[in-house]
Scaffold this motif. Structure first.
Motif, short mmCIF file in Angstrom:
data_model
loop_
_atom_site.label_atom_id
_atom_site.label_comp_id
_atom_site.label_asym_id
_atom_site.label_seq_id
_atom_site.Cartn_x
_atom_site.Cartn_y
_atom_site.Cartn_z
N GLU A 313 0.85 -1.19 0.00
CA GLU A 313 0.00 0.00 0.00
C GLU A 313 0.89 1.24 0.00
OE1 GLU A 313 -3.79 1.80 2.52
OE2 GLU A 313 -2.59 0.17 3.31
N PRO A 314 0.61 2.24 -0.84
CA PRO A 314 1.46 3.44 -0.91
C PRO A 314 1.21 4.39 0.25
CG PRO A 314 -0.38 3.67 -2.42
CD PRO A 314 -0.48 2.29 -1.83
N THR A 315 1.71 4.01 1.45
CA THR A 315 1.45 4.80 2.66
C THR A 315 2.62 5.68 3.05
OG1 THR A 315 2.21 2.97 4.04
CG2 THR A 315 -0.14 3.08 3.57
N VAL A 316 3.74 5.52 2.40
CA VAL A 316 4.95 6.23 2.82
C VAL A 316 5.03 7.58 2.12
CG1 VAL A 316 7.47 6.19 2.79
CG2 VAL A 316 6.19 4.12 3.35
N ARG A 317 5.23 8.65 2.88
CA ARG A 317 5.37 10.00 2.36
C ARG A 317 6.62 10.64 2.96
NH1 ARG A 317 2.14 7.92 -0.33
NH2 ARG A 317 0.02 8.60 -0.87
N VAL A 318 7.17 11.61 2.24
CA VAL A 318 8.38 12.31 2.69
C VAL A 318 8.04 13.78 2.91
CG1 VAL A 318 10.75 12.95 2.11
CG2 VAL A 318 9.85 10.72 1.42
N GLY A 354 14.56 9.10 -3.92
CA GLY A 354 13.98 8.22 -4.93
C GLY A 354 12.48 8.28 -5.02
N GLN A 355 11.85 9.28 -4.41
CA GLN A 355 10.42 9.49 -4.55
C GLN A 355 10.11 10.95 -4.27
OE1 GLN A 355 8.84 6.90 -1.27
NE2 GLN A 355 7.64 8.70 -0.73
N PRO A 356 8.99 11.45 -4.77
CA PRO A 356 8.69 12.88 -4.59
C PRO A 356 8.55 13.27 -3.14
CG PRO A 356 7.25 11.87 -6.25
CD PRO A 356 7.97 10.75 -5.56
N VAL A 357 8.86 14.53 -2.84
CA VAL A 357 8.64 15.09 -1.51
C VAL A 357 7.19 15.52 -1.42
CG1 VAL A 357 9.27 16.94 0.09
CG2 VAL A 357 11.04 15.81 -1.27
N ASP A 358 6.48 14.98 -0.45
CA ASP A 358 5.05 15.25 -0.35
C ASP A 358 4.75 16.67 0.08
OD1 ASP A 358 2.31 13.91 -0.40
OD2 ASP A 358 2.29 14.82 1.59
N ALA A 359 5.60 17.24 0.96
CA ALA A 359 5.39 18.60 1.44
C ALA A 359 6.72 19.18 1.87
CB ALA A 359 4.39 18.63 2.60
N ALA A 397 -5.05 17.16 2.98
CA ALA A 397 -4.82 15.94 2.21
C ALA A 397 -5.23 14.71 3.01
CB ALA A 397 -3.35 15.84 1.80
N LEU A 398 -4.89 14.68 4.29
CA LEU A 398 -5.28 13.55 5.14
C LEU A 398 -6.79 13.47 5.29
CD1 LEU A 398 -2.55 13.81 7.92
CD2 LEU A 398 -2.84 11.94 6.31
N GLY A 399 -7.44 14.64 5.29
CA GLY A 399 -8.89 14.66 5.43
C GLY A 399 -9.64 14.51 4.13
N GLY A 400 -8.91 14.29 3.02
CA GLY A 400 -9.57 14.16 1.72
C GLY A 400 -10.25 15.44 1.29
N GLN A 401 -9.68 16.61 1.67
CA GLN A 401 -10.32 17.89 1.41
C GLN A 401 -9.56 18.75 0.40
OE1 GLN A 401 -10.48 19.50 5.39
NE2 GLN A 401 -12.48 18.60 5.78
N LEU A 402 -8.50 18.22 -0.21
CA LEU A 402 -7.73 19.03 -1.15
C LEU A 402 -8.60 19.48 -2.32
CD1 LEU A 402 -4.28 17.19 -1.41
CD2 LEU A 402 -4.84 19.23 -0.11
N ILE A 403 -8.47 20.77 -2.66
CA ILE A 403 -9.20 21.34 -3.79
C ILE A 403 -8.18 21.79 -4.83
CG2 ILE A 403 -10.73 23.19 -4.57
CD1 ILE A 403 -11.98 23.21 -1.82
N GLY A 404 -8.34 21.30 -6.05
CA GLY A 404 -7.45 21.66 -7.14
C GLY A 404 -8.16 22.52 -8.16
N LEU A 405 -7.39 23.33 -8.87
CA LEU A 405 -7.93 24.21 -9.91
C LEU A 405 -7.29 23.85 -11.23
CD1 LEU A 405 -9.67 26.72 -10.60
CD2 LEU A 405 -7.64 28.11 -10.13
#
Length: 747
Positions: A313-318, A354-359, A397-405
């Motif tokens: 599962e892709p649970t790892v973030r940086v 080796g993976q994107p920085v999440d924040a 993001a954790l709350g599933g509330q991200l809004i994109g334009l």
């Protein structure tokens, strides 16, 4: 409902689904052969509450609503988006479906029947861990804060001391409480409550005996309220007490019944209890600062943890944290907030790990020099502060509330984006990510890099005179080397016969003539040097890492027929690539790839935002519909007839001059540039209509009868963008969970 049965057609889709990222090629082919790709039209049901479980499902595109009837009331449980899976709980527990799933718009779903599902999980062991985690999480779905949701366990882990893990944990817990409205608890396993008591005032440093203890009684005595609105539990003895590891799972099981979010502040160590906590977590954040040795240690720690915990599962973030280290002085941990030497940039950190920085979190400003809880509280209350914005974005993001334009292409028609942005700014609609193609890339890039909507309008009015925009084209014609050689040969030949000046004049004419012919054959007659100079002036060297809002810019590679998404490096290079109109501007070469207008492959990049983890998308589509174009053509026909009627009453010389003028225009119309652009926009309109189906809200600020090169009349486009955004303001506020009146919720 339409089924697309061919396995080879599905293999490419299966490869990109995160759920199957650990599968071998043979396993992927097995899954592709067993699954069916099914289309559900808007309003259709995938299954209903109470029906027997027949399959496992994965969303490929579109959105689905999951809801249940309880006590005579209908309650929405969640909204499913790209790559979400569902149906596994009923299959694994052999129960009827506890909820109804309905398509909110036209949706593509991969369906794996019950028998095939059992075969696949038996032959693909990596899916077992994933499904066990999903089942565990689904079983703790419950009602809290007035709605249905899933408790989420977030682990904060670092490979080095002093990278700000605990401060980030406090900030994140406060942001989660404010943004989601759910109860949050921080479980301090690192011992920060005793080492840095100012971060957890009121938390008892005396930790209880966990082994064999009554968890409920421990929580009743140990849970303390934090001034920033969440709860704290000091649990440092879980690492040192014999049998502490066995208490972790029962502790978390109790906590997820009480809290919407459980934040684990873990120590810098890989003990058995730490690994136990990590295996129970839904999300693992690895915290590092920019120092190269810490980045390398973080990479090694991630590899170690992933090998032990699993990667199904892709649970790892940086998370990159630019705060200074903590040092011990006189027995007290004083946090020094002087800027440390940042050896690596954000892109370099991502490359090393080796993976994107999440924040990426900026250095925390501290007027006193030593950060205090009061200063941190004031900072989190300052919603426009860079640090607060970053924390809020992670919480959302954790709350599933991200809004994109998603800002679409459309040349001058795209100036309407400026009006939309003005309304979003004024009404404080939070935007967590921007994606743009062509003119949308230009407007979105400038806005994300720090320009306001008012600034963008001032930049647009620079081209009020038609010549101001046309000189970017006319004065930037490319002269291929072959045309220069041809001109030199012709000029020297004629100059030898007639003289120097005659030869120079003839050579120049040959050079220009051949250049006009060869220019389009070399990818496009416009080099783009004038445009690039203007873009560099506007962007002032800003990079994607400098953007105040995460940014994605789309271009197209015509050679490989692929979409190119830029998210790092100089913004100006990405924008220049995205606005390269085929047949007009010469393509931009980046590395070994040729880049053209992003509208060719993704004119309204909703899918780019979805792939980046954005749940809710506002799309801006400026292409007029076919009906609007036909209505405009009818208006043009009526005006032409009225003009002809008026002209019939004039004298013969005037009618003759008018006829000559009309014939001249007709002989050169339409220009090749106009043919290319209108052909492109016809294609882009069809693609955009499909893309916008996946958006939550689509704004259509179209201006009938406008020309794609009408940059010299920006006000009408900008005003139209404002009008359409204001018309849908109630929907925008509902999407952002804002009240009717504007509140301070700037991104």
């Amino acid at each position: 409902m339409v089924d697309f049965p061919h396995a080879q057609d599905k293999l490419a889709l299966v490869r990109r689904i995160p759920l199957f990222s650990a599968c071998t090629e043979k396993q992927l082919l097995l899954i592709a052969e067993r699954t069916r790709l099914i289309e559900h039209k808007k309003g259709e049901y995938v299954y209903r509450q109470g029906e027997r479980a027949e399959a496992f499902y994965i969303v490929i595109s579109g959105r689905l609503r999951v809801y249940a009837h309880e006590g005579g009331e209908e309650k929405t449980i969640t909204i499913l988006h790209n790559d979400d899976s569902f149906g596994e709980m009923s299959l694994l527990t052999d129960q009827v479906h506890g909820a109804t799933v309905q398509a909110l718009n036209d949706t593509l779903i991969l369906r794996l029947g019950k028998a095939d599902f059992e075969e696949v999980i038996n032959r693909v062991p990596s899916l077992v861990l994933y499904l066990s985690r999903v089942l565990s999480k689904r079983l703790r779905t419950r009602e809290y804060a007035g709605g249905m949701g899933e408790a989420t366990i977030v682990a904060l882990f670092s490979a080095a001391h002093g990278v700000g893990c605990t401060v980030l944990g406090v900030s994140l817990a406060a942001a989660l409480r404010r943004e989601t409205g759910h109860e949050v608890v921080v479980v301090d396993v690192s011992g920060a409550a005793s080492a840095r008591p100012w971060l957890y005032p009121g938390a008892s440093p005396k930790t209880p005996a966990w082994a064999g203890g009554d968890i409920e009684a421990i929580l009743t005595a140990g849970l303390m309220a934090h001034p920033l609105g969440f709860k704290v539990l000091a649990a440092g003895s879980l690492l040192t007490e014999e049998g502490g590891e066995q208490a972790i799972a029962p502790l978390l099981s109790v906590l997820i019944k009480r809290f919407g979010y459980v934040v684990l502040d873990l120590p810098v160590a890989v003990h058995a209890p730490v690994l136990k906590a990590l295996t129970q977590s839904d999300m693992i954040f690895f915290i590092t600062d920019p120092e190269s040795d810490h980045v390398l240690r973080t990479k090694a720690l991630m590899q170690q943890v992933q090998s032990l915990v699993g990667t199904a599962e892709p649970t790892v973030r940086v998370i990159l944290n630019r705060r200074a280290a903590a040092v011990e002085r006189s027995g007290i941990m004083d946090l020094l907030f002087t800027q440390r030497d940042e050896r690596l940039s954000l892109s370099e950190v991502a490359s090393q790990i080796g993976q994107p920085v999440d924040a990426s979190f900026p250095l925390i400003p501290s007027p006193s020099g030593d950060l205090t809880l009061e200063e941190l509280s004031r900072l989190l209350d300052t919603r426009e502060a860079a640090y607060t914005t970053a924390v809020r974005r992670v919480a959302r993001a954790l709350g599933g509330q991200l809004i994109g334009l998603a800002l679409g292409s459309g040349a001058a028609l795209g100036l309407a984006h400026v009006g939309v942005l003005r309304v979003l700014e004024r009404e404080r609609i939070p935007i967590d990510m921007v994606a743009g193609s062509s003119i949308g890339a230009l407007v979105g890039g400038l806005w994300a890099s720090g320009r306001s909507a008012d600034d963008l309008e001032q930049l647009a009015v620079r081209f009020k005179r038609p010549w101001d925009i046309r000189r970017l084209f006319i004065l930037d014609l490319g002269i291929p080397v072959a045309s220069v050689i041809a001109g030199l040969i012709a000029g020297c030949t004629l100059g030898w016969l007639t003289g120097l000046w005659g030869g120079m004049m003839f050579g120049f004419m040959v050079c220009v003539g051949v250049g006009l012919v060869l220019g389009p054959l070399a990818g496009g007659p416009i080099q783009g040097a004038q445009l690039m100079a203007k873009l560099k002036e506007d962007f002032q060297g800003k990079t994607f890492e400098d953007a105040r809002v995460p940014l994605r810019i789309v271009a197209a590679n015509p050679v490989s027929r692929e979409e190119i998404v830029f998210d790092s490096g100089p913004i100006v290079d990405a924008v220049r690539a995205s606005v390269s109109i085929p047949g007009i501007f010469k393509p931009v070469q980046i590395g070994e790839k040729y880049c053209l207008d992003g509208g060719v492959v993704n004119p309204v990049p909703v899918s780019v935002l979805k792939r980046a983890g954005v749940r809710h998308v506002i799309a801006v589509n400026v292409f007029p519909t076919t009906a609007e174009l036909r209505a405009n053509q009818e208006r043009v026909r009526v005006r032409r007839e009225e003009r002809a009627a008026r002209l019939a009453a004039r004298s013969f010389p005037i009618r003759l001059l008018a006829w000559l003028r009309q014939e001249l225009i007709r002989s050169v119309s339409p220009l090749i540039f106009d043919v290319i652009m209108r052909s492109m926009q016809a294609m882009e309109y069809q693609i955009a209509e499909v893309s916008c189906q996946d958006a939550d809200i689509t704004l259509r600020p179209t201006v009938g009868g406008s020309h794609w090169l009408e940059f010299f009349n920006p006000e009408k486009f900008i005003r139209r963008g404002e009008e359409v955004a204001m018309q849908q303001l109630p929907q925008l506020k509902r999407l952002a969970h804002l009240p009717d009146a504007a509140v301070d919720n700037t991104p």
